[in-house]
Design a protein around this motif. Structure first.
Motif, PDB file in Angstrom:
ATOM      1  N   GLY A  96     -29.653  15.384 -10.537  1.00 56.16           N
ATOM      2  CA  GLY A  96     -29.740  16.230 -11.726  1.00 56.16           C
ATOM      3  C   GLY A  96     -29.391  17.672 -11.420  1.00 56.16           C
ATOM      4  N   ALA A  97     -29.921  18.198 -10.299  1.00 55.97           N
ATOM      5  CA  ALA A  97     -29.643  19.586  -9.929  1.00 55.97           C
ATOM      6  C   ALA A  97     -28.161  19.790  -9.627  1.00 55.97           C
ATOM      7  N   ILE A  98     -27.589  18.840  -8.886  1.00 55.96           N
ATOM      8  CA  ILE A  98     -26.163  18.955  -8.532  1.00 55.96           C
ATOM      9  C   ILE A  98     -25.294  18.883  -9.777  1.00 55.96           C
ATOM     10  N   ILE A  99     -25.640  17.994 -10.704  1.00 57.81           N
ATOM     11  CA  ILE A  99     -24.865  17.853 -11.934  1.00 57.81           C
ATOM     12  C   ILE A  99     -24.932  19.137 -12.760  1.00 57.81           C
ATOM     13  N   ILE A 100     -26.104  19.753 -12.817  1.00 56.22           N
ATOM     14  CA  ILE A 100     -26.240  21.008 -13.563  1.00 56.22           C
ATOM     15  C   ILE A 100     -25.335  22.087 -12.969  1.00 56.22           C
TER      16      ILE A 100
END
Length: 711
Positions: free
Chosen positions: A328-332
């Motif tokens: 999730g963090a990487i996608i953001i």
């Protein structure tokens, strides 16, 4: 007798083989459609590098084959979701549909003992049934796609759970085997799993659909603007229905591949969360939830990024909740960078697209005693024809009977009947902006249409496209095969049509930007109606405009508008390039046409002035001006004075006709001599002028000059 032109004695016009400019290369790259996938591609590259540095043997051939085998069904679901999102919808039921399709495949194979082709057909039908249900409710009935597919997701998931629980034991204990079933699930062709080949094939078909097929264009149009699509005659609800149906078929294929590979299903996890995984891949690939955009390549890049990242972290032993947090963090982060890049891409393109250079047209020559302030404005006495009934007659032409024809801003060819020129009628509706006009040997009009190419019109109003593209420039980053601004033309004795593509970088609404840039962006083309072939005669010319065949039919005159000169080509040696027939003109030459005395008429669309000539020598000033000053306040050439030059057969200026500064015939772009009169048109005018010529041949006509009186 026409004057004999000594072509070899004329000075050569330097024409660059190619145009080198870092700013242009940057602008051309930014203008490419694939540049939007830059951030997703870089994100994928970072993931690949990170995995390679932290995981030994991850990219071994065996593991790559394994990854490809298990990625096929997920990739197909992402493509199905892309079609639905492109049409402006959403499908939360893809996971449930996937699970149900897999169950149908296993039930038909193990319980009903059907042959594999029949299993495939029934599985596709099961997936299509779910897609059809979504299409009927969300498309034909017009219900909200989110609530519709949410209801379908819950319903199909419940049906799957009930059916799977009833038949799971019998399916799992079945001992049936089949070579074709196992080949689809486990075998490879050219070292690539069969499932991966299916994904490649479907991706290619979706790509072709969006690029080449009318149905794909309808999907993008509906997704982009439903109201506009409806007004354009597209069946919006039917298109939405078919998009959901097609997506269901693709999901059914994914379920079939999963069943052949796994040979089992699980009520607890088959298809669970697949819709969110697919949406994540879609968002990463497209840079957001973007209707009206069909980009299977970028979507598969996003899918590969998410798939590899998830797989590598799980294989590294990280806990599932930590994996979800990291993803999730990487996608953001990826989306933040991608959205900012897409938002600022057009600003960067706009700031770098205009690429001015020094442009020096040289001093005015051969105009002593002929400048506007030195002569009487004879065009002031021209008779005005069809005032207010034409709009932007860039070129005018007359047939042997004296009927007048011109293009109109609304995309029509108008006929103004002789002898009174009071009856204005529409000869043909073309759709584009007609510019240069010429009659061929059969009496048909051939016209250059900006943005469309070369078009032929019969006297019955039949419209035929002759050509709209030529060969691509060898050293061009941007695809310049399309003829962007076909401007003027003339026809050789053998029927070959010579015409100009004035600028490859700007359209007719922004032709002034080409002047501010001053680069050789245009080209001279030829089209052979017999073979249908179009070729580039000379590339990298400075706004080539008017075209005129010399009286002897051996040479071709071409106006170089921003260079304020007229070039000449030897038709027998076109490969030798152009020479300078006339230079140092007092204004910007537009169309060129024959005169009855063996000379030529040259329309001047505008006048040079010392200030703007100086501005053209300072590219940095022009660049800053376009960035900081509103377009209405830009320095530009004087387009308020209309003028026509008369030159003899050897390129010497012998007369000049000017309108008064407050006269009606400003920005003259064309003129035609006919039976002792000169007819004048202008691209921004709403009228046509007619001037009686003293001493001109009262029997001379343009068609007779080209094709003889017995044509």
């Amino acid at each position: 007798m026409p004057a004999e032109i000594d072509f070899a004695s004329l000075p050569r016009q330097h024409v660059p083989l190619f145009v080198v400019s870092p700013r242009r290369i940057l602008a051309d790259i930014l203008a490419k459609g694939w540049i939007e996938s830059t951030i997703p591609f870089l994100a994928l590259l970072c993931v690949l590098i990170g995995i390679a540095l932290t995981t030994d043997g991850y990219f071994s051939p065996a593991n790559l084959q394994n990854l490809a085998q298990y990625a096929a069904d997920g990739g197909l679901v992402v493509l199905a979701l892309l079609i639905v999102v492109a049409v402006g919808g959403i499908d939360l039921s893809v996971g449930s549909n996937f699970a149900m399709s897999a169950f149908v495949a296993l039930y038909c194979f193990h319980i009903l003992n059907l042959p594999v082709p029949a299993v495939l057909v029934l599985t596709l039908a099961a997936g299509a049934a779910v897609g059809m249900t979504n299409g009927i409710v969300a498309g034909l009935l017009g219900c909200g796609a989110l609530l519709t597919t949410l209801g379908t997701m819950i319903t199909v998931r419940a049906l799957f759970a009930l059916a799977a629980q009833a038949e799971l034991v019998e399916i799992s204990t079945s001992s049936r085997t089949d070579d074709l079933w196992d080949w689809i699930g486990f075998e490879k062709f050219l070292a690539v799993p069969i499932g991966a080949w299916c994904l490649i094939a479907v991706a290619a078909l979706v790509f072709v659909m969006f690029r080449q097929l009318r149905f794909g264009w309808h999907i993008l149009a509906v997704g982009g603007n439903r109201k506009a699509a409806r007004h354009g005659g597209i069946p919006v609800r039917t298109t939405i229905f078919l998009a959901y149906l097609l997506a269901g078929l693709i999901v059914g294929l994914a379920g079939f591949l999963f069943a052949a590979r796994q040979n089992s299903i699980s009520v607890a996890d088959t298809g669970i969360g697949m819709e969110f995984f697919a949406l994540t891949a879609l968002v990463v690939g497209l840079g957001g939830f973007v209707p009206g955009k069909g980009s299977p390549v970028t979507v598969l890049i996003g899918f590969t990024t998410i798939y590899l990242l998830n797989n590598a972290m799980i294989n590294a032993g990280f806990r599932g909740d930590f994996v979800q947090f990291c993803m999730g963090a990487i996608i953001i982060v990826i989306l933040t960078i991608d959205v900012r890049f897409r938002k600022n891409r057009h600003r960067l393109l706009a700031s770098s697209y205009l690429d001015p250079i020094v442009l020096d047209a040289g001093p005015v020559e051969g105009m002593r005693g002929l400048m506007p302030d030195e002569t009487v404005p004879r065009l002031k006495g021209a008779k005005i024809l069809a005032s207010g009934r034409v709009d932007g007659p860039e070129d005018v032409i007359l047939d042997a009977e004296g009927n007048l024809y011109c293009g109109n801003r609304n995309g029509c060819i108008l006929k103004i009947a002789a002898p009174t020129y009071s009856d204005v009628s529409v000869l043909a509706k073309i759709g584009g902006r007609p510019l240069g006009l010429a009659f061929d040997r059969e009496g048909r009009i051939v016209t250059c249409v900006a943005g469309m190419g070369l078009i032929r019109v019969t006297m019955a109003g039949h419209v035929e496209l002759l050509t709209d593209e030529t060969s691509r420039s060898l050293f061009s980053v941007q695809d310049d095969t399309a003829i962007r601004m076909a401007d003027d033309l003339d026809i050789g004795p053998d029927g070959t049509i010579y015409f100009t593509d004035a600028t490859k970088r700007y359209d007719i609404e922004n032709w002034g930007m080409d002047l501010l840039e001053g680069r050789p962006n245009g080209r001279l083309l030829s089209h052979d109606p017999k073979s249908g072939k179009t070729r580039t005669i000379c590339d990298n010319l400075v706004f080539p405009n008017g075209v005129c065949l010399t009286h002897d039919g051996k040479h071709l005159l071409v106006a170089s508008t921003w260079n304020c000169s007229i070039l000449i080509f030897d038709l027998a040696k076109l490969s030798d390039g152009p020479r300078i027939f006339l230079k140092g003109l007092p204004g910007y030459p537009d169309n060129i046409n024959r005169a009855s005395d063996g000379g030529y008429w040259v329309a001047l669309a505008g006048m040079r002035n010392p200030l703007f000539d100086r501005v053209l020598k300072h590219p940095g000033l022009r660049r800053r001006m376009t960035r900081r000053v509103p377009p209405t306040n830009w320095l530009f050439g004087n387009l308020n004075i209309g003028g026509v030059l008369k030159i003899d057969g050897l390129g010497k200026i012998v007369d000049a006709l000017w309108d008064a500064p407050d006269g009606p015939l400003y920005m003259i772009t064309s003129m035609r001599e006919h039976e002792g009169s000169l007819f004048l048109g202008g691209v921004t005018n709403d009228k046509i002028g007619r001037l009686a010529l003293e001493g001109a041949n009262a029997r001379w006509t343009g068609p007779a000059s080209y094709w003889g009186r017995d044509r």
